[in-house]
Design a protein around this motif. Structure first.
Motif, PDB file in Angstrom:
ATOM      1  N   PRO A  56       0.828  -1.209   0.000  1.00  0.00           N
ATOM      2  CA  PRO A  56       0.000   0.000   0.000  1.00  0.00           C
ATOM      3  C   PRO A  56       0.863   1.261   0.000  1.00  0.00           C
ATOM      4  O   PRO A  56       1.886   1.322   0.687  1.00  0.00           O
ATOM      5  CB  PRO A  56      -0.820  -0.116   1.281  1.00  0.00           C
ATOM      6  CG  PRO A  56      -0.158  -1.141   2.118  1.00  0.00           C
ATOM      7  CD  PRO A  56       0.728  -1.958   1.248  1.00  0.00           C
ATOM      8  N   CYS A  57       0.444   2.230  -0.780  1.00  0.00           N
ATOM      9  CA  CYS A  57       1.144   3.516  -0.858  1.00  0.00           C
ATOM     10  C   CYS A  57       1.091   4.212   0.499  1.00  0.00           C
ATOM     11  O   CYS A  57       0.042   4.259   1.146  1.00  0.00           O
ATOM     12  CB  CYS A  57       0.485   4.385  -1.924  1.00  0.00           C
ATOM     13  SG  CYS A  57       1.129   6.066  -2.004  1.00  0.00           S
ATOM     14  N   LYS A  58       2.212   4.771   0.926  1.00  0.00           N
ATOM     15  CA  LYS A  58       2.278   5.426   2.238  1.00  0.00           C
ATOM     16  C   LYS A  58       1.481   6.729   2.280  1.00  0.00           C
ATOM     17  O   LYS A  58       1.153   7.222   3.348  1.00  0.00           O
ATOM     18  CB  LYS A  58       3.727   5.687   2.634  1.00  0.00           C
ATOM     19  CG  LYS A  58       4.475   6.640   1.728  1.00  0.00           C
ATOM     20  CD  LYS A  58       5.928   6.764   2.163  1.00  0.00           C
ATOM     21  CE  LYS A  58       6.701   7.704   1.267  1.00  0.00           C
ATOM     22  NZ  LYS A  58       8.102   7.791   1.662  1.00  0.00           N
ATOM     23  N   LEU A  63      -2.569   0.287  -4.054  1.00  0.00           N
ATOM     24  CA  LEU A  63      -1.667  -0.861  -4.143  1.00  0.00           C
ATOM     25  C   LEU A  63      -0.820  -0.727  -5.399  1.00  0.00           C
ATOM     26  O   LEU A  63      -1.353  -0.544  -6.497  1.00  0.00           O
ATOM     27  CB  LEU A  63      -2.455  -2.170  -4.167  1.00  0.00           C
ATOM     28  CG  LEU A  63      -3.244  -2.487  -2.906  1.00  0.00           C
ATOM     29  CD1 LEU A  63      -4.108  -3.724  -3.105  1.00  0.00           C
ATOM     30  CD2 LEU A  63      -2.313  -2.677  -1.718  1.00  0.00           C
ATOM     31  N   ASP A  64       0.508  -0.818  -5.245  1.00  0.00           N
ATOM     32  CA  ASP A  64       1.390  -0.620  -6.386  1.00  0.00           C
ATOM     33  C   ASP A  64       2.756  -1.246  -6.101  1.00  0.00           C
ATOM     34  O   ASP A  64       3.048  -1.632  -4.978  1.00  0.00           O
ATOM     35  CB  ASP A  64       1.551   0.888  -6.644  1.00  0.00           C
ATOM     36  CG  ASP A  64       1.921   1.212  -8.086  1.00  0.00           C
ATOM     37  OD1 ASP A  64       2.436   0.324  -8.793  1.00  0.00           O
ATOM     38  OD2 ASP A  64       1.702   2.357  -8.513  1.00  0.00           O
ATOM     39  N   GLU A  65       3.589  -1.304  -7.150  1.00  0.00           N
ATOM     40  CA  GLU A  65       4.956  -1.818  -6.998  1.00  0.00           C
ATOM     41  C   GLU A  65       5.880  -0.752  -6.439  1.00  0.00           C
ATOM     42  O   GLU A  65       6.938  -1.071  -5.907  1.00  0.00           O
ATOM     43  CB  GLU A  65       5.490  -2.290  -8.354  1.00  0.00           C
ATOM     44  CG  GLU A  65       4.772  -3.514  -8.887  1.00  0.00           C
ATOM     45  CD  GLU A  65       5.250  -3.871 -10.282  1.00  0.00           C
ATOM     46  OE1 GLU A  65       6.467  -4.079 -10.465  1.00  0.00           O
ATOM     47  OE2 GLU A  65       4.399  -3.940 -11.180  1.00  0.00           O
ATOM     48  N   SER A  70       2.435   5.104  -8.273  1.00  0.00           N
ATOM     49  CA  SER A  70       2.633   5.823  -9.531  1.00  0.00           C
ATOM     50  C   SER A  70       1.723   7.045  -9.643  1.00  0.00           C
ATOM     51  O   SER A  70       2.098   8.045 -10.251  1.00  0.00           O
ATOM     52  CB  SER A  70       2.409   4.883 -10.715  1.00  0.00           C
ATOM     53  OG  SER A  70       1.130   4.283 -10.633  1.00  0.00           O
ATOM     54  N   ILE A  71       0.546   7.008  -9.028  1.00  0.00           N
ATOM     55  CA  ILE A  71      -0.358   8.168  -9.069  1.00  0.00           C
ATOM     56  C   ILE A  71       0.192   9.288  -8.191  1.00  0.00           C
ATOM     57  O   ILE A  71       0.246  10.447  -8.601  1.00  0.00           O
ATOM     58  CB  ILE A  71      -1.792   7.783  -8.648  1.00  0.00           C
ATOM     59  CG1 ILE A  71      -2.404   6.838  -9.684  1.00  0.00           C
ATOM     60  CG2 ILE A  71      -2.667   9.020  -8.469  1.00  0.00           C
ATOM     61  CD1 ILE A  71      -3.759   6.265  -9.316  1.00  0.00           C
ATOM     62  N   CYS A  72       0.612   8.963  -6.977  1.00  0.00           N
ATOM     63  CA  CYS A  72       1.181   9.984  -6.082  1.00  0.00           C
ATOM     64  C   CYS A  72       2.484  10.557  -6.642  1.00  0.00           C
ATOM     65  O   CYS A  72       2.810  11.716  -6.403  1.00  0.00           O
ATOM     66  CB  CYS A  72       1.410   9.410  -4.688  1.00  0.00           C
ATOM     67  SG  CYS A  72      -0.112   9.191  -3.747  1.00  0.00           S
ATOM     68  N   LYS A 103      -5.272  13.597  -7.078  1.00  0.00           N
ATOM     69  CA  LYS A 103      -4.729  12.485  -6.296  1.00  0.00           C
ATOM     70  C   LYS A 103      -5.865  11.840  -5.485  1.00  0.00           C
ATOM     71  O   LYS A 103      -6.992  12.310  -5.537  1.00  0.00           O
ATOM     72  CB  LYS A 103      -3.626  12.988  -5.368  1.00  0.00           C
ATOM     73  CG  LYS A 103      -2.513  13.756  -6.081  1.00  0.00           C
ATOM     74  CD  LYS A 103      -1.443  12.858  -6.645  1.00  0.00           C
ATOM     75  CE  LYS A 103      -0.383  13.611  -7.420  1.00  0.00           C
ATOM     76  NZ  LYS A 103       0.806  13.957  -6.685  1.00  0.00           N
ATOM     77  N   TYR A 104      -5.540  10.814  -4.720  1.00  0.00           N
ATOM     78  CA  TYR A 104      -6.555  10.036  -3.996  1.00  0.00           C
ATOM     79  C   TYR A 104      -6.195   9.886  -2.522  1.00  0.00           C
ATOM     80  O   TYR A 104      -5.051  10.055  -2.116  1.00  0.00           O
ATOM     81  CB  TYR A 104      -6.669   8.627  -4.593  1.00  0.00           C
ATOM     82  CG  TYR A 104      -7.246   8.576  -5.977  1.00  0.00           C
ATOM     83  CD1 TYR A 104      -8.612   8.467  -6.177  1.00  0.00           C
ATOM     84  CD2 TYR A 104      -6.414   8.642  -7.087  1.00  0.00           C
ATOM     85  CE1 TYR A 104      -9.144   8.404  -7.455  1.00  0.00           C
ATOM     86  CE2 TYR A 104      -6.939   8.579  -8.369  1.00  0.00           C
ATOM     87  CZ  TYR A 104      -8.294   8.463  -8.545  1.00  0.00           C
ATOM     88  OH  TYR A 104      -8.822   8.419  -9.808  1.00  0.00           O
TER      89      TYR A 104
END
Length: 197
Positions: A56-58, A63-65, A70-72, A103-104
């Protein structure tokens, strides 16, 4: 004759997936075991790769590699607008439209724990994000139910008038006949009507 314990165990895990009952889980289990080379082995490899590489993005919870995701990390996106969504699936649905360029912030299961301790830390994380990015608009893309509306209200109460709040327009779906629309949707469509001239 009783089922094999290993097969039963695998089926039991699969039955915990959303929308999968015990019978469907058993069918999938047997299908995987009958097609080990074509399905089961590649599935195991994909699961191991996902376990090792996806997190999970901090910042937003996507959810990403990469972390941040990549969105942030995308400098072309608007840092000053955050779309608050229930889960990663909601984010992906919005992304498929190609319409939203901000952004989200993902709530994940906190929407279901509206009276739990977790909620305040989630909103605290949102506050930090707003301050660090200079956010001036929050768009709520929440479920149209009591939990979604309660969560939206809670966030607005916690944040106060620091930002502008918006929510997705809702009403009659494109291509639908009025006779098939429920009263709540129709009522919302009428009260949120817009001028066309």
């Amino acid at each position: 004759m009783t089922e094999n314990k290993i097969i039963e165990k695998l089926s039991s895990y699969l039955s915990k997936f959303p929308s999968l009952g015990k019978r469907s889980a058993m069918k999938i289990t047997l299908h995987l075991l009958n097609k080990k080379e074509v399905l089961l082995n590649p599935l195991i490899d994909a699961l191991i790769e996902a376990k090792e590489k996806i997190s999970p993005c901090k910042h937003c919870g996507n959810l990403d590699e990469t972390n941040p995701c990549s969105i942030c990390n995308d400098k072309s996106r608007d840092d000053k607008t955050i779309c608050v969504v229930k889960d990663v699936m909601s984010l992906w649905v919005i992304e498929k439209t190609g319409e939203y360029k901000g952004k989200y912030f993902i709530l994940n299961d906190s929407i279901l724990k509206k009276y739990g301790d977790n909620l305040e830390s989630v909103v605290g994380n949102l506050k930090k994000l707003i301050e660090s990015r200079g956010v001036d608009e929050i768009i709520f893309a929440m479920p149209l139910n009591i939990d979604g509306k309660t969560m939206q209200y809670f966030i607005m109460q916690e944040l106060g008038d620091k930002v502008k709040y918006c929510e997705l327009a809702h009403g009659v779906p494109i291509g639908s006949d009025l006779e098939y629309i429920d009263e709540g949707t129709l009522q919302s469509a009428l009260s949120n009507r817009k001028s066309i001239n």
